[in-house]
Design a protein around this motif. Structure first.
Motif, PDB file in Angstrom:
ATOM      1  N   HIS A 116       0.893  -1.347   0.119  1.00  6.71           N
ATOM      2  CA  HIS A 116       0.021  -0.009  -0.057  1.00  6.71           C
ATOM      3  C   HIS A 116       0.769   1.164   0.057  1.00  6.71           C
ATOM      4  O   HIS A 116       1.730   1.571   0.886  1.00  6.71           O
ATOM      5  CB  HIS A 116      -0.847   0.201   1.424  1.00  6.71           C
ATOM      6  CG  HIS A 116      -1.841   1.037   1.352  1.00  6.71           C
ATOM      7  ND1 HIS A 116      -2.941   1.335   0.676  1.00  6.71           N
ATOM      8  CD2 HIS A 116      -1.571   2.383   1.794  1.00  6.71           C
ATOM      9  CE1 HIS A 116      -3.518   2.539   0.628  1.00  6.71           C
ATOM     10  NE2 HIS A 116      -2.720   3.291   1.670  1.00  6.71           N
ATOM     11  N   ILE A 148       5.511   4.870   2.724  1.00  6.97           N
ATOM     12  CA  ILE A 148       5.209   6.202   2.992  1.00  6.97           C
ATOM     13  C   ILE A 148       6.387   7.174   2.965  1.00  6.97           C
ATOM     14  O   ILE A 148       7.215   6.623   3.336  1.00  6.97           O
ATOM     15  CB  ILE A 148       4.286   6.191   4.393  1.00  6.97           C
ATOM     16  CG1 ILE A 148       3.776   7.450   4.711  1.00  6.97           C
ATOM     17  CG2 ILE A 148       5.289   5.685   5.556  1.00  6.97           C
ATOM     18  CD1 ILE A 148       3.268   7.710   5.799  1.00  6.97           C
ATOM     19  N   LEU A 156      -0.686   0.666  14.119  1.00  7.30           N
ATOM     20  CA  LEU A 156      -1.161  -0.076  12.870  1.00  7.30           C
ATOM     21  C   LEU A 156      -0.501  -1.098  12.786  1.00  7.30           C
ATOM     22  O   LEU A 156       0.774  -1.291  12.884  1.00  7.30           O
ATOM     23  CB  LEU A 156      -0.630   0.906  11.388  1.00  7.30           C
ATOM     24  CG  LEU A 156      -1.562   2.172  11.188  1.00  7.30           C
ATOM     25  CD1 LEU A 156      -0.901   3.042   9.964  1.00  7.30           C
ATOM     26  CD2 LEU A 156      -2.925   2.163  11.023  1.00  7.30           C
ATOM     27  N   GLU A 190      -6.656   8.502   4.638  1.00 10.07           N
ATOM     28  CA  GLU A 190      -5.416   7.423   4.147  1.00 10.07           C
ATOM     29  C   GLU A 190      -5.205   6.359   5.032  1.00 10.07           C
ATOM     30  O   GLU A 190      -5.035   5.265   5.036  1.00 10.07           O
ATOM     31  CB  GLU A 190      -4.196   8.241   3.755  1.00 10.07           C
ATOM     32  CG  GLU A 190      -4.160   8.750   2.385  1.00 10.07           C
ATOM     33  CD  GLU A 190      -4.348   7.873   1.321  1.00 10.07           C
ATOM     34  OE1 GLU A 190      -3.579   6.875   1.308  1.00 10.07           O
ATOM     35  OE2 GLU A 190      -5.007   7.837   0.429  1.00 10.07           O
ATOM     36  N   PHE A 205      -5.932   2.524   4.650  1.00 12.76           N
ATOM     37  CA  PHE A 205      -4.720   1.468   4.720  1.00 12.76           C
ATOM     38  C   PHE A 205      -5.305   0.395   6.022  1.00 12.76           C
ATOM     39  O   PHE A 205      -4.998  -1.024   6.193  1.00 12.76           O
ATOM     40  CB  PHE A 205      -3.479   1.960   5.516  1.00 12.76           C
ATOM     41  CG  PHE A 205      -2.327   1.099   5.834  1.00 12.76           C
ATOM     42  CD1 PHE A 205      -1.890   0.148   4.754  1.00 12.76           C
ATOM     43  CD2 PHE A 205      -2.098   0.995   6.873  1.00 12.76           C
ATOM     44  CE1 PHE A 205      -0.942  -0.739   4.951  1.00 12.76           C
ATOM     45  CE2 PHE A 205      -1.041  -0.076   7.502  1.00 12.76           C
ATOM     46  CZ  PHE A 205      -0.341  -0.787   6.349  1.00 12.76           C
ATOM     47  N   ARG A 206      -5.935   0.897   7.195  1.00 14.17           N
ATOM     48  CA  ARG A 206      -6.630   0.026   8.146  1.00 14.17           C
ATOM     49  C   ARG A 206      -7.382  -1.174   7.566  1.00 14.17           C
ATOM     50  O   ARG A 206      -7.495  -2.028   8.273  1.00 14.17           O
ATOM     51  CB  ARG A 206      -7.175   0.804   9.229  1.00 14.17           C
ATOM     52  CG  ARG A 206      -7.306   0.131  10.610  1.00 14.17           C
ATOM     53  CD  ARG A 206      -7.963   1.016  11.454  1.00 14.17           C
ATOM     54  NE  ARG A 206      -7.084   1.981  12.066  1.00 14.17           N
ATOM     55  CZ  ARG A 206      -7.201   3.402  11.713  1.00 14.17           C
ATOM     56  NH1 ARG A 206      -8.040   3.910  11.067  1.00 14.17           N
ATOM     57  NH2 ARG A 206      -6.282   4.210  12.193  1.00 14.17           N
ATOM     58  N   CYS A 248      -0.429  -6.321   4.568  1.00 11.99           N
ATOM     59  CA  CYS A 248      -0.241  -5.267   3.288  1.00 11.99           C
ATOM     60  C   CYS A 248       1.000  -4.542   4.058  1.00 11.99           C
ATOM     61  O   CYS A 248       1.019  -4.230   5.185  1.00 11.99           O
ATOM     62  CB  CYS A 248      -1.302  -4.451   3.028  1.00 11.99           C
ATOM     63  SG  CYS A 248      -0.953  -3.575   1.882  1.00 11.99           S
ATOM     64  N   LEU A 296       3.414  -1.144   4.002  1.00 12.86           N
ATOM     65  CA  LEU A 296       3.150   0.214   3.863  1.00 12.86           C
ATOM     66  C   LEU A 296       4.274   0.839   3.340  1.00 12.86           C
ATOM     67  O   LEU A 296       5.489   0.629   3.957  1.00 12.86           O
ATOM     68  CB  LEU A 296       2.745   0.731   5.339  1.00 12.86           C
ATOM     69  CG  LEU A 296       2.611   2.249   5.587  1.00 12.86           C
ATOM     70  CD1 LEU A 296       1.406   2.799   4.480  1.00 12.86           C
ATOM     71  CD2 LEU A 296       2.137   2.602   6.772  1.00 12.86           C
ATOM     72  N   PHE A 351       1.083   4.950   0.415  1.00 15.26           N
ATOM     73  CA  PHE A 351       0.595   5.968   1.053  1.00 15.26           C
ATOM     74  C   PHE A 351       0.611   7.218   0.273  1.00 15.26           C
ATOM     75  O   PHE A 351       1.541   7.819  -0.137  1.00 15.26           O
ATOM     76  CB  PHE A 351       1.059   6.104   2.638  1.00 15.26           C
ATOM     77  CG  PHE A 351       0.296   6.787   3.382  1.00 15.26           C
ATOM     78  CD1 PHE A 351      -0.540   6.039   4.329  1.00 15.26           C
ATOM     79  CD2 PHE A 351       0.215   8.352   3.619  1.00 15.26           C
ATOM     80  CE1 PHE A 351      -1.306   6.576   5.424  1.00 15.26           C
ATOM     81  CE2 PHE A 351      -0.818   8.631   4.665  1.00 15.26           C
ATOM     82  CZ  PHE A 351      -1.517   7.804   5.449  1.00 15.26           C
ATOM     83  N   VAL A 396       0.845  -3.810  10.570  1.00 20.33           N
ATOM     84  CA  VAL A 396       1.432  -4.093   9.377  1.00 20.33           C
ATOM     85  C   VAL A 396       2.293  -5.206   9.279  1.00 20.33           C
ATOM     86  O   VAL A 396       2.901  -5.258  10.274  1.00 20.33           O
ATOM     87  CB  VAL A 396       2.084  -2.704   8.459  1.00 20.33           C
ATOM     88  CG1 VAL A 396       0.835  -1.808   8.428  1.00 20.33           C
ATOM     89  CG2 VAL A 396       3.220  -2.270   9.601  1.00 20.33           C
ATOM     90  N   LYS A 441      -7.049  -2.885   4.971  1.00 18.12           N
ATOM     91  CA  LYS A 441      -6.476  -3.810   4.370  1.00 18.12           C
ATOM     92  C   LYS A 441      -5.605  -4.999   5.370  1.00 18.12           C
ATOM     93  O   LYS A 441      -5.497  -4.584   6.377  1.00 18.12           O
ATOM     94  CB  LYS A 441      -5.127  -3.399   3.410  1.00 18.12           C
ATOM     95  CG  LYS A 441      -5.892  -2.441   2.283  1.00 18.12           C
ATOM     96  CD  LYS A 441      -4.676  -1.990   1.360  1.00 18.12           C
ATOM     97  CE  LYS A 441      -5.610  -1.219   0.160  1.00 18.12           C
ATOM     98  NZ  LYS A 441      -4.375  -0.732  -0.666  1.00 18.12           N
TER      99      LYS A 441
END
Length: 373
Positions: free
Chosen positions: A27, A55, A74, A41, A45-46, A51, A53, A29, A76, A48
């Motif tokens: 993902h 950024i 998050l 945003e 992302f939350r 995944c 990240l 960002f 991730v 998914k």
């Protein structure tokens, strides 16, 4: 880990370093500047799962400004582009960041001229010789021809270098403290008179030809094979705890040095016959043999140069006795009395330590010992 200045560079580096899998969703960002955009945003992302990240630094700064707790909570799989001095998000395994490491010990890897400043600023710089030239390679501490060689540089050479440097520094400390403890015991017995225990060439020879070769041969020692270190990168985690070289290991070697120096000196004072020269002969010979035995007990994988170093040091000491008649009684060291006294003192100084080492490896073995059996 420091990557380049582009999102694509961070993504490719993370894949090549196996921080994320090849088929894992990523993902990216979107660039945000306001609180509302950051909120949208983060929600996107939350939603998914599993995944990674990616950024940018500007967007991360906005998220941390308005949603600091939400950003770090998050879940991730592998976050990319987070600052190295910031805490990892909950549930993350690793992080790949871009030139923003502070308060840590980063290793910078680059292949172009724009990476020179990053490489020079990092604690450890690695340059990759690529299509962009050799500017990064010439400015780095280490140079590799391909990025895939970075794994072997860290897991094999880096790990061995750290453990060897730790062992070498500890033995240099032990070598100096042992003879210092002997001098302290000797002075205390003779009412702290300003009389040196060893004079002239004995002190110089002890620090150079008598003990130098075995001690410095420890740079060839290794606990596991290179293939095993590459196959089990978990072995590198033990170094992150700093156990091979810490205050605990330092104090341990200080106690060992005091114990062995005291045993050698008191043993020589108790067992000498009548002359002061006999004290020097017994104690100095026991000191040399103790140091050689301690190096032999520490070595985990013998190299032929280690054997040469041990034999060369012992041969140099025996050969030099012919030129030291005023410092060591040559006739006394050829007697049976001298041999059994030196043997007893050396065994008392080394045997208990060997037993403790054996019991420790028997009941609390290190992680790498499971891979050497």
């Amino acid at each position: 880990m420091l990557t380049g200045d582009k999102l694509e560079t961070a993504t490719c580096t993370a894949k090549n370093a196996h921080l994320i899998t090849r088929n894992q969703d990523i993902h990216i960002f979107r660039s945000v500047t306001t609180r509302g955009e950051a909120h949208l945003e983060l929600n996107a992302f939350r939603r998914k799962h599993d995944c990674a990240l990616v950024i940018s630094g500007d967007s991360l700064e906005v998220c941390l400004k308005y949603y600091e707790y939400e950003s770090w909570s998050l879940r991730v799989s592998v976050p990319l582009w987070f600052a190295a001095d910031a805490p990892h998000p909950e549930g993350s395994d690793s992080a790949s960041c871009c030139r923003s490491a502070r308060g840590s010990s980063p290793c910078a890897v680059g292949d172009g001229g724009n990476d020179v400043s990053m490489i020079q600023e990092a604690d450890c710089g690695v340059g990759v010789e690529g299509k962009e030239g050799k500017q990064a390679s010439l400015a780095a501490d280490f140079s590799v021809t391909q990025f895939k060689h970075l794994g072997r540089l860290l897991m094999v050479h880096g790990r061995n270098s750290y453990k060897r440097s730790a062992a070498l520094s500890q033995f240099v400390i032990h070598r100096s403290l042992c003879i210092s403890a002997m001098q302290a015991v000797f002075s205390s017995v003779f009412y702290f008179a300003s009389v040196p225990l060893y004079q002239g060439f004995l002190i110089i020879g002890y620090s150079t030809i008598y003990t130098m070769f075995p001690v410095f041969s420890l740079v060839l020692d290794k606990d596991v094979k290179s293939e095993v270190a590459m196959l089990y990168p978990e072995l590198y985690k033990d170094l992150l705890k700093g156990r091979p070289l810490s205050f605990k290991t330092f104090l341990t070697w200080v106690l060992i040095s005091i114990y062995q120096g005291s045993i050698i000196m008191y043993g020589a004072l108790l067992l000498f016959d009548s002359e002061f020269l006999h004290i020097v002969s017994i104690s100095f010979t026991s000191l040399i043999l103790t140091e050689l035995l301690m190096v032999a007990l520490t070595i985990q994988t013998w190299h032929w140069l280690m054997i040469v170093g041990e034999l060369l040091s012992l041969s140099c000491y025996i050969a030099s006795l012919v030129f030291l008649p005023s410092l060591i009684d040559i006739y006394f060291i050829t007697t049976v009395s001298f041999l059994w006294k030196v043997t007893v003192i050396t065994l008392v100084s080394c045997l208990p330590l060997y037993i403790l080492k054996y019991l420790r490896r028997r009941f609390s073995p290190p992680n790498y010992s499971k891979l050497t059996t």
